[in-house]
Design a protein around this motif. Sequence first.
Motif, PDB file in Angstrom:
ATOM      1  N   SER A 206       0.826  -1.217   0.000  1.00  0.00           N
ATOM      2  CA  SER A 206       0.000   0.000   0.000  1.00  0.00           C
ATOM      3  C   SER A 206       0.852   1.255   0.000  1.00  0.00           C
ATOM      4  N   GLN A 207       2.144   1.110   0.236  1.00  0.00           N
ATOM      5  CA  GLN A 207       3.039   2.272   0.224  1.00  0.00           C
ATOM      6  C   GLN A 207       3.389   2.720  -1.193  1.00  0.00           C
ATOM      7  N   ILE A 208       3.004   1.915  -2.161  1.00  0.00           N
ATOM      8  CA  ILE A 208       3.264   2.256  -3.562  1.00  0.00           C
ATOM      9  C   ILE A 208       1.964   2.746  -4.198  1.00  0.00           C
ATOM     10  N   THR A 209       2.017   3.904  -4.819  1.00  0.00           N
ATOM     11  CA  THR A 209       0.852   4.484  -5.502  1.00  0.00           C
ATOM     12  C   THR A 209       0.860   4.065  -6.961  1.00  0.00           C
ATOM     13  N   ALA A 210      -0.230   3.475  -7.411  1.00  0.00           N
ATOM     14  CA  ALA A 210      -0.309   3.008  -8.798  1.00  0.00           C
ATOM     15  C   ALA A 210      -0.180   4.175  -9.771  1.00  0.00           C
ATOM     16  N   VAL A 211       0.394   3.913 -10.918  1.00  0.00           N
ATOM     17  CA  VAL A 211       0.544   4.927 -11.958  1.00  0.00           C
ATOM     18  C   VAL A 211      -0.840   5.274 -12.520  1.00  0.00           C
ATOM     19  N   ASP A 212      -1.103   6.555 -12.674  1.00  0.00           N
ATOM     20  CA  ASP A 212      -2.406   6.996 -13.188  1.00  0.00           C
ATOM     21  C   ASP A 212      -2.631   6.503 -14.612  1.00  0.00           C
ATOM     22  N   ALA A 213      -3.880   6.291 -14.929  1.00  0.00           N
ATOM     23  CA  ALA A 213      -4.245   5.953 -16.307  1.00  0.00           C
ATOM     24  C   ALA A 213      -3.917   7.136 -17.212  1.00  0.00           C
ATOM     25  N   PRO A 214      -3.641   6.878 -18.478  1.00  0.00           N
ATOM     26  CA  PRO A 214      -3.287   7.984 -19.387  1.00  0.00           C
ATOM     27  C   PRO A 214      -4.438   8.966 -19.558  1.00  0.00           C
ATOM     28  N   SER A 215      -4.081  10.228 -19.665  1.00  0.00           N
ATOM     29  CA  SER A 215      -5.079  11.268 -19.878  1.00  0.00           C
ATOM     30  C   SER A 215      -5.476  11.313 -21.348  1.00  0.00           C
ATOM     31  N   LEU A 216      -6.768  11.500 -21.579  1.00  0.00           N
ATOM     32  CA  LEU A 216      -7.282  11.619 -22.940  1.00  0.00           C
ATOM     33  C   LEU A 216      -7.568  13.079 -23.299  1.00  0.00           C
ATOM     34  N   ASP A 217      -7.027  13.985 -22.506  1.00  0.00           N
ATOM     35  CA  ASP A 217      -7.195  15.406 -22.794  1.00  0.00           C
ATOM     36  C   ASP A 217      -6.448  15.758 -24.081  1.00  0.00           C
ATOM     37  N   GLU A 218      -7.091  16.512 -24.940  1.00  0.00           N
ATOM     38  CA  GLU A 218      -6.459  16.888 -26.213  1.00  0.00           C
ATOM     39  C   GLU A 218      -5.560  18.099 -26.081  1.00  0.00           C
ATOM     40  N   GLY A 219      -5.489  18.679 -24.873  1.00  0.00           N
ATOM     41  CA  GLY A 219      -4.581  19.783 -24.652  1.00  0.00           C
ATOM     42  C   GLY A 219      -5.074  21.095 -25.260  1.00  0.00           C
ATOM     43  N   PRO A 220      -4.231  22.126 -25.192  1.00  0.00           N
ATOM     44  CA  PRO A 220      -4.648  23.446 -25.685  1.00  0.00           C
ATOM     45  C   PRO A 220      -4.339  23.677 -27.157  1.00  0.00           C
ATOM     46  N   TYR A 221      -3.912  22.621 -27.857  1.00  0.00           N
ATOM     47  CA  TYR A 221      -3.390  22.814 -29.208  1.00  0.00           C
ATOM     48  C   TYR A 221      -4.435  23.339 -30.180  1.00  0.00           C
ATOM     49  N   LEU A 222      -5.680  22.870 -30.058  1.00  0.00           N
ATOM     50  CA  LEU A 222      -6.718  23.328 -30.977  1.00  0.00           C
ATOM     51  C   LEU A 222      -6.982  24.819 -30.807  1.00  0.00           C
ATOM     52  N   SER A 223      -7.087  25.281 -29.560  1.00  0.00           N
ATOM     53  CA  SER A 223      -7.329  26.710 -29.324  1.00  0.00           C
ATOM     54  C   SER A 223      -6.129  27.545 -29.754  1.00  0.00           C
ATOM     55  N   TYR A 224      -4.910  27.051 -29.504  1.00  0.00           N
ATOM     56  CA  TYR A 224      -3.713  27.774 -29.934  1.00  0.00           C
ATOM     57  C   TYR A 224      -3.655  27.861 -31.465  1.00  0.00           C
ATOM     58  N   TRP A 225      -4.047  26.787 -32.105  1.00  0.00           N
ATOM     59  CA  TRP A 225      -4.060  26.758 -33.575  1.00  0.00           C
ATOM     60  C   TRP A 225      -4.906  27.903 -34.109  1.00  0.00           C
ATOM     61  N   PHE A 226      -6.142  28.052 -33.631  1.00  0.00           N
ATOM     62  CA  PHE A 226      -7.026  29.107 -34.114  1.00  0.00           C
ATOM     63  C   PHE A 226      -6.608  30.484 -33.609  1.00  0.00           C
ATOM     64  N   GLN A 227      -6.007  30.551 -32.432  1.00  0.00           N
ATOM     65  CA  GLN A 227      -5.551  31.841 -31.918  1.00  0.00           C
ATOM     66  C   GLN A 227      -4.479  32.431 -32.817  1.00  0.00           C
ATOM     67  N   TRP A 228      -3.496  31.615 -33.233  1.00  0.00           N
ATOM     68  CA  TRP A 228      -2.436  32.143 -34.090  1.00  0.00           C
ATOM     69  C   TRP A 228      -2.995  32.628 -35.419  1.00  0.00           C
ATOM     70  N   TRP A 229      -3.945  31.897 -35.983  1.00  0.00           N
ATOM     71  CA  TRP A 229      -4.530  32.322 -37.259  1.00  0.00           C
ATOM     72  C   TRP A 229      -5.432  33.528 -37.048  1.00  0.00           C
ATOM     73  N   LEU A 230      -6.065  33.623 -35.876  1.00  0.00           N
ATOM     74  CA  LEU A 230      -6.866  34.820 -35.584  1.00  0.00           C
ATOM     75  C   LEU A 230      -5.964  36.046 -35.496  1.00  0.00           C
ATOM     76  N   PHE A 231      -4.762  35.880 -34.929  1.00  0.00           N
ATOM     77  CA  PHE A 231      -3.805  36.990 -34.892  1.00  0.00           C
ATOM     78  C   PHE A 231      -3.475  37.446 -36.316  1.00  0.00           C
ATOM     79  N   GLY A 232      -3.387  36.512 -37.256  1.00  0.00           N
ATOM     80  CA  GLY A 232      -3.132  36.884 -38.647  1.00  0.00           C
ATOM     81  C   GLY A 232      -4.269  37.707 -39.228  1.00  0.00           C
ATOM     82  N   VAL A 233      -5.509  37.297 -38.947  1.00  0.00           N
ATOM     83  CA  VAL A 233      -6.668  38.064 -39.437  1.00  0.00           C
ATOM     84  C   VAL A 233      -6.671  39.463 -38.819  1.00  0.00           C
ATOM     85  N   ILE A 234      -6.355  39.549 -37.521  1.00  0.00           N
ATOM     86  CA  ILE A 234      -6.298  40.855 -36.849  1.00  0.00           C
ATOM     87  C   ILE A 234      -5.221  41.732 -37.473  1.00  0.00           C
ATOM     88  N   ALA A 235      -4.067  41.127 -37.800  1.00  0.00           N
ATOM     89  CA  ALA A 235      -2.986  41.899 -38.418  1.00  0.00           C
ATOM     90  C   ALA A 235      -3.422  42.474 -39.767  1.00  0.00           C
TER      91      ALA A 235
END
Length: 317
Positions: A206-235
């Motif tokens: 019980s002194q050993i903590t099991a490794v967490d299951a992998p996260s299925l979070d897609e991260g911030p990449y989708l929002s960053y993708w559109f943010q950079w292109w939105l900066f282009g439209v703003i420019a």
Amino acid sequence: MSRYRFVFSWRWIRLHVLIWLILLPSFYGLGMWQRSRYHERSAENAVIKTAMNASPVPIEGADAVGAAVPKSERWKQLTLVGTFDPAHQFLARNHQNGGNPGFYVITPLTLGDGTSVLVNRGWVPTVSTDEQQSPPIPAAPAGTVTVTGRLQQSETKGNTGIRDVTAGLPTGQISLINTASLAVTTGLRLRGGYTEVISMKPGDSSQITAVDAPSLDEGPYLSYWFQWWLFGVIAIGGWITIIRREAQHRDREAAEAAEEDEYDDEYEEDEEYEEEDDDTEAETGLEPEPETAVASTAVPSAAVTGAASGTATAPAP
């Protein structure tokens, strides 16, 4: 187009270069990079979902001795039956759980065919502020154990970004779970990957903590993708707005200058008219008579009229 002729001046050409040759390509490139990261994460999540929904398979058919585990086989659920070899276990450093520093306990499991597989039994915390100090390792279950786990690739600098500094660490500590180097260190016939424990029979400490299951979070990449292109439209929008405002400013200045010129022309015409009047009077020699002169000549005329009619005016008593 004549009102926008100023955009071809050198000062404005520098602005065009900044917008179209520096900022916009940069925003587009950064957006494409985030797009690729998003698709990589999505593909990895799809592999994880497929592996987690599949039934565990025996390790003998999934991970061979000395063979590299393909990326597509990562996260596959395996079944292992064997005995732990605590004489050759290690502590993998620089792993956190809930923000707390600690180690992964890596213990080889000897299978029935005499080969071994590295098993990540779980996480243990550091014992002091000195992260170099090795904590006590809870004993592994004795006898034959059945492990259900997730297959992982052998860790290298290429797939983790971490430099292997095991040679400079205290005895028993490793920086990467690299099966090739640990096979040389232990002399064991290690299979190409290693396994993270999902469950174990009999259970671990019980002194050993099991490794967490992998996260299925897609991260911030989708929002960053559109943010950079939105900066282009703003420019682009800012570039158009600046040019239009400059044109409007120049139009206002031109209108104000035209009004000033018209006022100056009218003022000059008035002066010329007054000068012409003065010249005319000088040529004729006529001058306007004062009103007092007209009044003084009116009285004698009346007297003369009275005298002519023979009427005498009596003096006042």
